[in-house]
Each structure stands twice: as C-alpha cells, then as structure tokens.
Design a protein around this motif. Structure first.
Motif, PDB file in Angstrom:
ATOM      1  N   ASP A 303       0.801  -1.227   0.000  1.00 34.31           N
ATOM      2  CA  ASP A 303       0.000   0.000   0.000  1.00 34.31           C
ATOM      3  C   ASP A 303       0.835   1.279   0.000  1.00 34.31           C
ATOM      4  O   ASP A 303       0.291   2.387  -0.078  1.00 34.31           O
ATOM      5  N   THR A 304       2.165   1.155   0.097  1.00 32.14           N
ATOM      6  CA  THR A 304       3.036   2.328   0.058  1.00 32.14           C
ATOM      7  C   THR A 304       2.941   2.978  -1.321  1.00 32.14           C
ATOM      8  O   THR A 304       2.904   2.294  -2.349  1.00 32.14           O
ATOM      9  N   VAL A 305       2.950   4.315  -1.343  1.00 29.01           N
ATOM     10  CA  VAL A 305       2.809   5.058  -2.597  1.00 29.01           C
ATOM     11  C   VAL A 305       4.168   5.630  -3.018  1.00 29.01           C
ATOM     12  O   VAL A 305       4.951   6.092  -2.187  1.00 29.01           O
ATOM     13  N   THR A 330       0.574   2.800  -5.863  1.00 32.25           N
ATOM     14  CA  THR A 330       1.051   1.951  -4.765  1.00 32.25           C
ATOM     15  C   THR A 330       2.087   0.956  -5.281  1.00 32.25           C
ATOM     16  O   THR A 330       2.193   0.710  -6.485  1.00 32.25           O
TER      17      THR A 330
END
Length: 683
Positions: A303-305, A330
């Motif tokens: 979920d990191t962008v 993401t």
C-alpha cells in the motif's frame, strides 16, 4: 649342421629371429569382439525415445567377372532410388562410371547407409542383381522432433566401430550408454576346428538405460505449440519448459530451431540446448525475485505510494516502459504495471550488496548442477550502480531458463528451492545407479516471505488493474510474470532499437492456490506478426500449453488419487452386456467387439483397473470393430491382439482416428490403420 640347427631350434625356438611360439599363436589363436547393446533412453512412462535398431549398408557389385553383379544399371538405379535419398540418374551414372573403371564394388555414401529391414526385403525381392547388404547398427528415434536437444543423437563412428553420442544425453552419458564390449578367445587346429578347453569367453556388458522425467503427452503439447508459434511468428528463437512446481521435475522442454534426429532434418540450425546452455537478459520476469527479497527484508508494503515514471542513475535517466509513468501509485500497482522504477526503489531499500546475495541464493550466477557439463552460469553484472539498477528489472545481467524455473520453485515451496532434475539411470541388471529425485538446494527466504510474495504475484494476472488479461484462462486461475527485454546487438555494442526487436517471455504457474506446474515460454525477434509479441506476449503458445497440461494432469493423476478408487474386475462371461456397463465405474472405458448382447470374453479378468483404464469385451453377435479412439499405443496394440486383427500405427500419443469405422464387420482380411497424436483434451 642338421643336428646343430635342430638343437638351436629346440633351445631358442626361433628361426631367422622369428619367435615360433608367437607365430603359432598368431596362426591358430582366434579372438573376436562381442559388441554390447547401447542403452535405451525412455520417457517417464517407459516409452522408447532412443534405441538401437538393426540396419544395413548397401554395396553394389560392378565387376562383370563376379557372378552376382549389376546386369542392368538403369533398372538397378531406379529400384535403389525408391529406397535411398538419391536421384536415379545420379545412381546410374555412378554405377556406369564404376563399371568403366573396372572396380569390384561401390557404395552410395551416407545415402546408402541405415537402410531398414523392409527396404532391404524390397530390394532382395526385386529382380535387380549386384546389390548386397552389410549389417550395421543405427540409432532409432521413433518420435522424431521431440525434446531433441535433451535426448540428443548418436551416429556411427567408423573410428571406434560403433555408435557415438554427439549431443544431449546421448553425448553426456555416452560411456554409460555404450557399455563394455566382451570377447571370445580360442585356439583352432590346422583344419579350423576349435581346440577343446581352449575357449575363453568374456560376455559384453550392455549399456545403461536412461529414464527421463519427460511426460510424453505434455511434451507433445509443447512441441505442437512451438510449431504453431514458429509458423505464425517466424522468430529467431523459441523456448518452452514445463516443470513440476513441487519437485522441480522437468516434464517437457523444447526449442526452435530444433532438429529431427531420425531424419537429420534441421541439423546444424542450432546445437545449443537452450534450457541449460542459453543465457540472456530476461526482462521483467526477473522482478519476482527482487520482490521476494524486498518482502523478506521488510522493504515492501503493497500500500506504500511512490512516484512512477523515471529515475536518474549515474547521469542516465531510466524510464518505466510507459515513459510518462502512471503518476503516484502503490507498490502493488507498480508490480501490476511492471514498473522499473519500483524495482530500483526496492533495491535501494534492501541495499545493493544484500540484494546481490539474494540473487545468488536464488541460484543466479551459478549452474543448477545439472548433468549437462556445458551448462552456463549466466552473469550477474554488478560493477557499478547503473548495472545494479538495470539488473533489478532484468536487463544487463543474464540468466538461463533452468535458473528461472529453479528460482520459481523457491517461491512456490515456502522458500525451499528445488533442484530441477530430468533423469534416472539403471545398469544392465536393472539396478538403479543414479536416481533423480526431489532435492532441496537451500532455504532462500522464509515461508512467511514466500507466502506474501506469491500473494503479490497472484495479483499480476486478473488483478485490480486487469493487466496482462491475455494470459487469463476461462477454466483455471493462472498467474505469473511477463517480460519484455531489449536484446544486445554485438555489432553496435548497444541494444537493438528497431520496432518490436525484443525477447518476450512469460514465467507462470497454475492453479494459483495450489500450483501444480510452472511453465516458462519465450520468443526472440519475431519476423512476422511482430506487434502481437508486444500486445499479447507469448499467450498464443503459453495458454494452450498450460491449459492442456493441467487438464491432462487432472485426468491422469489428480482424479485417480482423489475421490476415485480402483475398480474390481471379476468374470463377466455369460452375463448381459447392459448389466456390466451399469455395474462398472463410469470412468472405465469399455471397448466392445461385436453387436451381440451377451459377454463371451473380456480382458482383463479377475483383476483391478484404475479409473480411465480400458476394459475389452467380446459379445456373442457378429464380430465388429470397436472404437479405438482415446487408447494409448500400448492399449491399441493390446486390443488388436485381443480381437485377432492386424493394425498399423502411425504417430505417437493416443488414437484420434482409424481407417475403418467402429461397427464395421470383422473378417479374416481385416486390417486397420490407426493414427495417434497428443492426448489433447480440447480435441
């Protein structure tokens, strides 16, 4: 003088410095070599892939003073042209030239060798004179173009007086396949009779047999798709491999260009075994291993962008394949899009040195330890940051197809990497001297990291972005990683930059939840329909190969080991046919001979059958042909023997057609031609 010469002879046993004992031994001692049989190469079901066969070499007697000489060169040439691969005019010319020169005999070179028994019989029954035959052994490859670079080929070597392996397993295990020759030594008297108790016999030791893990049906599917891909795209190269996801067994492997070891068609197009000896820049299929390392190191959060598009490295700008990128996305979306920038970010988070170690742990940069001594290692290019960054998305560094298969087994087996294997060897007595079996190379990543990696890979096909939908299957959940790699141009020292000049591939597995097989498929430099390799990758070959393989494995293995039990077969003679078919498990294939209603004979009797086995039944009515369709070659021959008719078989695999329809009356003259092909569940 006589007494002196006699005394000298008795004491020294020589005349004019010649050893009379040795001369006597040379005159009366006889030695002969007993040649061993070369070992067979068979598939996992025991079907012959390579075996010895008796053949003949043609010699032509051209001496008119010899009773059996060529009396009509034109007629002899015409007959020979029907058997050997030469024009009859050329044969006639050579015969006539030999007659003019007064030569005793002549041969036709390579064209006159490896003549079959049937062709020999045809020539012997003709009225041609002057044709003689010398027996010799040839190597027989019944399947022709079939895993040719794995099996290899052996041919007659006049220097050693026997078959000599030239490629593949025929060469690797040449010494074991050849066996050890025996001998017969004895003495004979002046009349040529064997002196009693003088013989010494050393029997030959026949060569070892090699059993490959190749599944004949899956290999046929693979060869079919490669032939279709070759015809459609006319590429420079094709490679396809099918492996067992749990054990690392190689179930099928093939390539183009290839050759037919039986006819020698295609010889010289490529001697390289692409599975083991071909290293290349893999492209994005390599990204799954960097993903696994990042997950193991805690550097990957789906979920990191991040900002996609490009990254500057050592004064160069490296782009995503979509040069503008997809904006802020993401990590998981980056994996679905196959973002180069994401892989470079993950490598920075893991650290270059640690990432290199992970690649090495996955087996890249070293051989898999296969039987092929010429297996290449590939090369991990790691001299500077630019090489390190480009390696993260599968450029600059090189790998082999077998390394990709091996690395994938680690991801699908809770981090345990399995060594790929392809063979088992038994000696002449049947003793297993080498047993290829499941072997763990090392624990590469933790089970938890492997599970998370597979979870991410399962989104790469049919994920939220619906990327690479061409690899979706209507019947199975298939997933994997596509790859499109630039190709190094040795003439310019850079990459080829023409339209669609890529190496395109897919490294996939199925089903998602419990993978049974891994399939790797690649194509290099298509010359026809080029744009399809960009739009659809290798889906044209990968999809049917994967689907047919899964269907076949479910039928032959999964169902048998699941809900179905063995079926007890009793003695049904005298019973009504309807009662039998109603009683049997519906997975038993009953082949009925005759149009009656009462059973007179059946095979087997008082035995057990597995689901999908066949039961042959005769009835009391007029004997009629059964439907051979779906039977294996072995079963078809058994059924013909059960009926008492002659059949001829063409092809390999399973029966898909017969020359006379089922239900045709059987007579004493009945003979049926059956055609076999791959057991394609879609047919």
């Amino acid at each position: 003088m006589i007494i002196g010469q006699f005394t000298k002879l008795m004491i020294f046993q020589t005349i004019d410095d010649e050893d009379l004992i040795a001369r006597g031994q040379d005159k009366y001692a006889v030695s002969a070599i007993n040649e061993p049989e070369r070992g067979e190469i068979v598939d996992r079901e025991g079907n012959i892939l390579a075996a010895d066969m008796e053949a003949y070499r043609i010699a032509i007697i051209t001496d008119e003073n010899y009773p059996n000489h060529v009396s009509n060169p034109k007629e002899t040439a015409a007959l020979l042209a029907e058997v050997v691969d030469m024009d009859k005019a050329e044969i006639q010319k050579q015969i006539e030239e030999n007659i003019e020169k007064g030569q005793f005999q002549m041969e036709l070179g390579q064209a006159g060798r490896n003549v079959s028994y049937n062709d020999k019989k045809f020539l012997e029954e003709s009225e041609a004179t002057g044709i003689v035959f010398e027996p010799e052994t040839r190597r027989f490859y019944p399947n022709g173009q079939f895993a040719s670079h794995l099996i290899g080929f052996a041919e007659l070597n006049d220097d050693i007086g026997g078959l000599d392996g030239q490629l593949g397993f025929e060469r690797i295990y040449n010494d074991l396949l050849q066996g050890e020759p025996g001998s017969v030594d004895y003495s004979q008297d002046v009349w040529g009779y064997i002196v009693p108790n003088s013989d010494n016999v050393k029997p030959p030791v026949n060569g070892h047999d090699i059993k490959l893990t190749i599944d004949p049906n899956i290999q046929l599917y693979l060869e079919d798709t490669l032939s279709d891909m070759e015809e459609h795209f006319e590429p420079e190269e094709l490679i396809a491999v099918v492996a067992d996801a749990d054990t690392g067994e190689i179930l099928a492997s093939g390539q183009r260009p290839t050759f037919n070891p039986e006819t020698r068609e295609g010889f010289g197009n490529s001697w390289l075994n692409m599975l083991y000896e071909y290293s290349f820049e893999p492209g994005s299929t390599f990204k799954v291993f960097g993903l696994a390392a990042a997950i193991e190191e805690g550097a990957y959060d789906p979920d990191t962008v991040y900002t996609s598009g490009s990254m500057d490295v050592m004064g160069s700008t490296i782009y995503d394949w979509e040069t503008e990128g997809w904006g802020d996305i993401t990590y998981n979306e980056g994996m679905q899009y196959s973002s180069n920038v994401l892989m470079m970010i993950l490598q920075d988070k893991v650290g270059a040195d640690k990432m290199l170690q992970y690649y090495k742990d996955f087996g890249f940069g070293e051989t898999t330890g296969s039987e092929f001594p010429t297996e290449v290692t590939g090369q991990m290019a790691w001299d500077n940051e630019l090489q390190q960054k480009t390696t993260s998305f599968g450029q600059t560094s090189t790998v082999t197809p077998i390394q990709l298969i091996q690395g994938m087994t680690a991801l699908l087996n809770e981090g345990e990497m399995k060594k790929p294997y392809v063979d088992e060897i038994t000696d002449d007595s049947g003793k297993v001297v080498y047993d290829g079996k499941e072997e763990t190379v090392r624990q590469v990543i933790s089970p938890e990291a492997a599970e998370k990696t597979v979870s991410e890979m399962n989104t790469l096909i049919d994920g939220s972005l619906d990327h690479n939908p061409q690899y979706k299957s209507d019947e199975y959940e298939v997933t994997g990683k596509s790859g499109t790699a630039q190709i190094y141009d040795p003439d310019t020292g850079g990459y080829m930059d023409g339209d669609y000049q890529f190496f395109t591939s897919f490294l996939g597995y199925a089903p998602k939840e419990d993978p049974e097989v891994i399939v790797y498929y690649g194509i290099k430099l298509a010359s026809e329909n080029k744009s399809e390799t960009w739009d659809n990758g290798v889906a044209r070959g990968f999809n049917p190969l994967m689907e047919r393989t899964l269907k076949y494995l479910e039928v032959s293995e999964a169902d048998v080991s699941g809900d179905h039990n063995v079926v007890e077969i009793g003695d049904y003679r005298g019973q009504k046919l309807d009662a039998l078919t109603g009683e049997l498990n519906d997975t038993i294939d009953v082949k009925i001979v005759g149009n009656g209603t009462e059973i007179t004979e059946h095979f087997p009797q008082d035995d057990t059958l597995l689901p999908y086995d066949s039961l042959f039944v005769k009835t009391d009515g007029e004997p009629t042909l059964p439907d051979f369709k779906g039977l294996s070659k072995r079963e078809a021959l058994m059924l013909a023997d059960f009926i008492g008719i002659n059949i001829t078989v063409e092809g390999e695999g399973y029966v898909n057609s017969q020359s006379q329809n089922a239900g045709t009356a059987i007579t004493e003259e009945t003979a049926v031609e059956i055609t076999l092909s791959s057991n394609d569940p879609n047919d």
